[in-house]
Design a protein around this motif. Structure first.
Motif, PDB file in Angstrom:
ATOM      1  N   ARG A 184       0.878  -1.160  -0.120  1.00 13.48           N
ATOM      2  CA  ARG A 184       0.118  -0.126   0.098  1.00 13.48           C
ATOM      3  C   ARG A 184       0.698   1.201   0.056  1.00 13.48           C
ATOM      4  NH1 ARG A 184      -5.328  -1.609   2.432  1.00 13.48           N
ATOM      5  NH2 ARG A 184      -5.047  -3.762   3.121  1.00 13.48           N
ATOM      6  N   PRO A 185       1.445   1.727  -1.077  1.00  6.71           N
ATOM      7  CA  PRO A 185       2.353   2.667  -1.115  1.00  6.71           C
ATOM      8  C   PRO A 185       1.814   4.068  -0.915  1.00  6.71           C
ATOM      9  CG  PRO A 185       2.272   1.778  -3.257  1.00  6.71           C
ATOM     10  CD  PRO A 185       1.209   0.882  -2.492  1.00  6.71           C
ATOM     11  N   TYR A 186       0.653   4.154  -1.042  1.00  7.72           N
ATOM     12  CA  TYR A 186      -0.143   5.295  -1.132  1.00  7.72           C
ATOM     13  C   TYR A 186      -0.699   5.720   0.341  1.00  7.72           C
ATOM     14  CZ  TYR A 186       0.320   5.452  -6.088  1.00  7.72           C
ATOM     15  OH  TYR A 186       0.619   5.317  -7.105  1.00  7.72           O
ATOM     16  N   GLU A 187      -0.703   4.861   1.308  1.00  8.07           N
ATOM     17  CA  GLU A 187      -1.348   5.071   2.541  1.00  8.07           C
ATOM     18  C   GLU A 187      -0.422   5.206   3.658  1.00  8.07           C
ATOM     19  OE1 GLU A 187      -5.295   2.106   2.058  1.00  8.07           O
ATOM     20  OE2 GLU A 187      -4.027   1.990   3.880  1.00  8.07           O
ATOM     21  N   GLY A 188      -0.987   6.156   4.638  1.00  8.52           N
ATOM     22  CA  GLY A 188      -0.376   6.467   5.862  1.00  8.52           C
ATOM     23  C   GLY A 188      -0.633   5.656   6.910  1.00  8.52           C
ATOM     24  N   PHE A 189      -0.225   5.733   7.982  1.00 11.25           N
ATOM     25  CA  PHE A 189      -0.687   4.823   9.100  1.00 11.25           C
ATOM     26  C   PHE A 189      -1.519   5.564  10.363  1.00 11.25           C
ATOM     27  CE2 PHE A 189       1.528   1.220   7.584  1.00 11.25           C
ATOM     28  CZ  PHE A 189       2.845   1.725   7.007  1.00 11.25           C
ATOM     29  N   LEU A 190      -2.204   4.934  10.938  1.00  9.83           N
ATOM     30  CA  LEU A 190      -2.952   5.341  12.107  1.00  9.83           C
ATOM     31  C   LEU A 190      -2.678   4.563  13.203  1.00  9.83           C
ATOM     32  CD1 LEU A 190      -4.581   7.784  13.903  1.00  9.83           C
ATOM     33  CD2 LEU A 190      -6.610   6.362  12.935  1.00  9.83           C
ATOM     34  N   VAL A 191      -1.799   4.652  14.050  1.00  9.47           N
ATOM     35  CA  VAL A 191      -1.595   3.706  15.174  1.00  9.47           C
ATOM     36  C   VAL A 191      -2.132   4.224  16.510  1.00  9.47           C
ATOM     37  CG1 VAL A 191       0.421   2.695  16.486  1.00  9.47           C
ATOM     38  CG2 VAL A 191       0.648   3.434  14.082  1.00  9.47           C
ATOM     39  N   ILE A 192      -2.992   3.273  16.956  1.00  8.53           N
ATOM     40  CA  ILE A 192      -3.598   3.919  18.274  1.00  8.53           C
ATOM     41  C   ILE A 192      -3.292   2.861  19.556  1.00  8.53           C
ATOM     42  CG2 ILE A 192      -5.751   3.756  19.314  1.00  8.53           C
ATOM     43  CD1 ILE A 192      -7.021   3.749  16.722  1.00  8.53           C
ATOM     44  N   SER A 193      -2.636   3.848  20.388  1.00 11.51           N
ATOM     45  CA  SER A 193      -2.073   2.863  21.520  1.00 11.51           C
ATOM     46  C   SER A 193      -3.057   2.960  22.984  1.00 11.51           C
ATOM     47  CB  SER A 193      -0.608   3.256  21.863  1.00 11.51           C
ATOM     48  OG  SER A 193      -0.349   3.403  23.201  1.00 11.51           O
TER      49      SER A 193
ATOM     50  N   ASP B 257      -8.436  10.128   6.902  1.00 14.56           N
ATOM     51  CA  ASP B 257      -7.983   9.769   5.456  1.00 14.56           C
ATOM     52  C   ASP B 257      -6.427   9.380   5.384  1.00 14.56           C
ATOM     53  OD1 ASP B 257      -8.272  11.590   2.372  1.00 14.56           O
ATOM     54  OD2 ASP B 257      -8.169   9.288   2.724  1.00 14.56           O
ATOM     55  N   ARG B 258      -6.473   8.261   5.260  1.00 13.12           N
ATOM     56  CA  ARG B 258      -4.956   7.678   5.316  1.00 13.12           C
ATOM     57  C   ARG B 258      -4.179   8.079   3.943  1.00 13.12           C
ATOM     58  NH1 ARG B 258      -4.933   1.981   7.656  1.00 13.12           N
ATOM     59  NH2 ARG B 258      -7.017   2.063   7.001  1.00 13.12           N
ATOM     60  N   GLU B 259      -4.920   8.236   2.628  1.00 14.34           N
ATOM     61  CA  GLU B 259      -4.236   8.461   1.525  1.00 14.34           C
ATOM     62  C   GLU B 259      -3.791   9.884   1.565  1.00 14.34           C
ATOM     63  OE1 GLU B 259      -6.130   5.339  -1.559  1.00 14.34           O
ATOM     64  OE2 GLU B 259      -6.310   7.445  -1.872  1.00 14.34           O
ATOM     65  N   SER B 260      -4.430  10.838   2.414  1.00 13.73           N
ATOM     66  CA  SER B 260      -3.744  12.332   2.358  1.00 13.73           C
ATOM     67  C   SER B 260      -2.689  12.331   3.363  1.00 13.73           C
ATOM     68  CB  SER B 260      -4.861  12.910   3.140  1.00 13.73           C
ATOM     69  OG  SER B 260      -5.047  12.858   4.471  1.00 13.73           O
ATOM     70  N   LEU B 261      -2.155  11.202   3.890  1.00 15.97           N
ATOM     71  CA  LEU B 261      -1.058  11.133   4.702  1.00 15.97           C
ATOM     72  C   LEU B 261      -0.012  10.731   3.908  1.00 15.97           C
ATOM     73  CD1 LEU B 261      -2.305   9.295   7.963  1.00 15.97           C
ATOM     74  CD2 LEU B 261      -1.928  11.727   7.483  1.00 15.97           C
ATOM     75  N   CYS B 262      -0.402  10.643   2.675  1.00 12.09           N
ATOM     76  CA  CYS B 262       1.028  10.343   1.720  1.00 12.09           C
ATOM     77  C   CYS B 262       1.889  11.451   1.274  1.00 12.09           C
ATOM     78  CB  CYS B 262       0.587   9.282   0.282  1.00 12.09           C
ATOM     79  SG  CYS B 262       1.931   9.037  -0.649  1.00 12.09           S
TER      80      CYS B 262
ATOM     81  N   VAL C 227       5.430  11.072  -0.223  1.00 12.55           N
ATOM     82  CA  VAL C 227       6.206  10.497  -1.635  1.00 12.55           C
ATOM     83  C   VAL C 227       5.731   9.259  -1.805  1.00 12.55           C
ATOM     84  CG1 VAL C 227       7.939  10.092  -2.858  1.00 12.55           C
ATOM     85  CG2 VAL C 227       8.208  12.147  -1.446  1.00 12.55           C
ATOM     86  N   ALA C 228       4.973   8.689  -2.774  1.00 14.58           N
ATOM     87  CA  ALA C 228       4.285   7.289  -2.739  1.00 14.58           C
ATOM     88  C   ALA C 228       5.517   6.374  -2.909  1.00 14.58           C
ATOM     89  CB  ALA C 228       3.518   7.172  -4.016  1.00 14.58           C
ATOM     90  N   GLY C 229       5.439   5.414  -1.876  1.00 17.52           N
ATOM     91  CA  GLY C 229       6.338   4.442  -1.914  1.00 17.52           C
ATOM     92  C   GLY C 229       7.473   4.451  -1.090  1.00 17.52           C
ATOM     93  N   GLN C 230       7.621   5.844  -0.640  1.00 19.45           N
ATOM     94  CA  GLN C 230       8.871   6.105  -0.021  1.00 19.45           C
ATOM     95  C   GLN C 230       8.602   6.819   1.337  1.00 19.45           C
ATOM     96  OE1 GLN C 230      11.695   8.293  -2.056  1.00 19.45           O
ATOM     97  NE2 GLN C 230      11.637   7.096  -4.002  1.00 19.45           N
ATOM     98  N   LYS C 231       7.637   7.839   1.409  1.00 18.84           N
ATOM     99  CA  LYS C 231       7.394   8.626   2.873  1.00 18.84           C
ATOM    100  C   LYS C 231       6.151   8.756   2.859  1.00 18.84           C
ATOM    101  CE  LYS C 231      11.722  10.968   3.299  1.00 18.84           C
ATOM    102  NZ  LYS C 231      12.736  10.634   2.507  1.00 18.84           N
ATOM    103  N   VAL C 232       5.624   8.428   4.128  1.00 20.45           N
ATOM    104  CA  VAL C 232       4.275   8.563   4.511  1.00 20.45           C
ATOM    105  C   VAL C 232       4.087   9.099   5.889  1.00 20.45           C
ATOM    106  CG1 VAL C 232       3.097   7.207   2.992  1.00 20.45           C
ATOM    107  CG2 VAL C 232       3.897   6.433   5.165  1.00 20.45           C
ATOM    108  N   TRP C 233       3.277   9.752   6.362  1.00 24.07           N
ATOM    109  CA  TRP C 233       2.956  10.305   7.828  1.00 24.07           C
ATOM    110  C   TRP C 233       2.486   8.957   8.407  1.00 24.07           C
ATOM    111  CZ3 TRP C 233       4.916  14.268   9.819  1.00 24.07           C
ATOM    112  CH2 TRP C 233       5.122  15.512   8.997  1.00 24.07           C
TER     113      TRP C 233
END
Lengths: 252, 284
Positions: free
Chosen positions: B71-80, B118-123, B125-131
């Motif tokens: 999923r190179p276009y998606e960022g992450f949401l981590v809930i702890s 919206d996790r795609e807005s966290l992208c 650079v596709a495939g390299q850097k996401v939030w």
């Protein structure tokens, strides 16, 4: 002007000549460190040995005979001190009696025999036999042993708090072997987590709160020094009782 | 010192009897929610929510990571979510109790699986850097219904948070500091809120309360959590064990939840606006 002391603070040093009485009474929250006899009046502990162990306002009263010092603080954690009355919840039953939760660090033990016979109506038709010393009570087939369920409320008073062992409570007055108001509390509702000074104030005979509340509608109340108050009203008075609970509980 | 153990028989009987007359111990109506009090920290994304005596803090932070290869276009949401003994002395640090696992699972479903952020807005650079957005939930005090409190704190924190502005030229990424560029809010599709109901079943009736206190949830026969947003969409419906409920009961409960969530959403929006006026984010 009230002074705030933190744990470890010494008593404020007033001029030595100002104290009219030589006797020092320490109330809750203050601790006198054990030291060798000091030179001051040759009386042993002096003001310099006293430190606060609780945070709060310093209280002082000199009535000519003795100087009384204490710390006033808000607390909800109960430390058992005989002979205070407490409200306990039975958490377990074992051979010799019950384990009761009184909100202290250790559960208290309540002897199965520390009840007045007639405080349990279901056994009224039996007369409790007076056990002779050495009588071995077998719990399983003894019809006269009072049986309380786990989860029952009891109003008891502290007998002793032996060091390194659990506190002991009893539901009878030691001298007369009568219940004197102690025993099982049926129905009603126990309010937990009441501030300890509030409970102490409610137990004082001059306190007008309970009388004023009682004028609004009749209710039964039992106050435990362990921060628990039990209240009971007639059926149908739930709303009033809830208002009463909120009033007594007091905290924001 | 363990927390006050099992409720006594008197408490159980009284709570049930009072409920049958429609009275709750804290004076609320059975379907009344405690009004949440929201407090914002100086740091963006720090929110404390108080529901009566229950207090939860949610904190949002962000960092740049490599995305997953599939999923190179998606960022992450981590809930702890970790319940420490600060909430109540019966919770153990490091060991997840049953309630904790359930709470974590429901929050995850409500916030992550419902695509609130919206996790795609966290992208970047596709495939390299996401939030990667990290949401830490701290439970400060447990007086019942930590889940609802946590969900309010979480969504408010996510809406309060601003991530640093980023400029991408080709493959070169410049992350601008907060001092030079105004930070950017997260793209949030909708705001889900959890609504927890506790049930008490007697032989003939079934009584429902919304937002149970600790004592009520210990004495109840079961709980139902429905997560809804202001558009009345059901994100999660969870009923884990407990007494069976009729269809009418469930529908009634969901409708009540939908109404409450609309009010909650308005409250959160108002609180955020007020905070936005107090703490103006701009670059001078």
């Amino acid at each position: 002007m009230a002074k705030v002391l933190l744990p470890g603070d010494p008593l404020p040093s007033t001029s030595a000549a100002a104290s009219t009485s030589a006797v020092l009474h320490l109330g809750p929250g203050l601790h006198a460190a054990p030291t060798a006899v000091t030179a001051l009046n040759g009386k042993g502990k002096s003001k310099e040995d006293v430190t606060a162990v609780k945070a709060g306002l310093l209280g002082f009263h000199d009535d000519g005979k003795a100087e009384k010092w204490w710390i006033e603080s808000l607390a909800r954690r109960y430390v058992p001190h005989p002979p205070e009355p407490v409200i306990g919840i039975i958490i377990a039953r074992h051979a010799e009696g019950y384990r009761v939760d009184i909100g202290s660090s250790q559960a208290a033990s309540l002897d199965a025999l520390s009840f007045e016979a007639s405080s349990f109506l279901r056994f009224e038709k039996y007369e409790r036999p007076h056990p002779y010393p050495g009588f071995a009570r077998r719990k399983t087939d003894d019809p006269f042993t009072t049986l309380i369920q786990v989860g029952t409320l009891v109003y008891a008073h502290l007998l002793s708090t032996p060091p390194f062992s659990e506190p002991e409570i009893s539901c009878v007055d030691a001298a007369t072997q009568k219940s004197a108001g102690f025993g099982e509390l049926v129905g009603g509702f126990p309010i937990r987590g009441v501030e300890l000074n509030r409970c102490r104030a409610l137990l004082s005979p001059k306190n007008p709160i309970l009388a004023k509340l009682g004028a609004q509608f009749p209710f039964e109340v039992a106050v435990g020094m362990n921060g628990r108050i039990w209240v009971k009203a007639a059926d149908g008075e739930e709303e009033n009782l809830v208002k009463l609970i909120q009033e007594l509980r007091g905290r924001p | 010192m363990p927390r006050d153990a099992e409720p006594s028989i008197s408490e159980a009987e009284f709570v049930l009897k009072a409920l049958q007359s429609g009275v709750r111990l804290d004076g609320r109506q059975p379907l009344d929610f405690r009004t949440p009090k929201l407090r914002f920290g100086d740091q963006l994304g720090w929110v404390e929510c108080e529901l009566g005596q229950t207090r939860v803090v949610a904190q949002v932070s962000s960092e740049i990571v490599r995305p997953q290869p599939e999923r190179p276009y998606e960022g992450f949401l981590v809930i702890s979510t970790e319940i420490s003994p600060m909430a109540a002395s019966n919770y153990e640090a490091g060991r997840a109790s049953d309630e904790e696992i359930l709470l974590a699972r429901l929050l995850e479903k409500s916030l992550r699986r419902s695509e609130a952020v919206d996790r795609e807005s966290l992208c970047i650079v596709a495939g390299q850097k996401v939030w990667s957005i990290r949401l830490d939930i701290h439970f400060l005090s447990d007086e019942g219904n930590m889940l609802d409190c946590a969900s309010i704190a979480a969504i408010t924190a996510l809406r309060h948070f601003r991530k640093p502005d980023v400029t991408v030229v080709g493959e070169e990424v410049t992350v601008h500091s907060v001092a030079s560029h105004v930070p950017v809010p997260l793209a949030i599709h909708h705001s889900p809120f959890c609504q927890t109901f506790a049930f008490f079943s007697t032989s003939d009736t079934s009584l429902t309360v919304l937002d149970p206190t600790h004592l009520e949830s210990m004495l109840s026969n079961g709980t139902l959590t429905v997560t809804l947003n202001a558009q009345s969409e059901i994100c999660v419906l969870s009923k884990v064990g407990g007494a069976p409920l009729s269809v009418e009961e469930v529908m009634r409960v969901v409708n009540v939840g939908a109404e409450r969530v609309k009010a909650l959403d308005g409250l959160v929006k108002e609180a955020l606006e007020k905070e936005g006026r107090r703490n103006v984010i701009e670059v001078l």
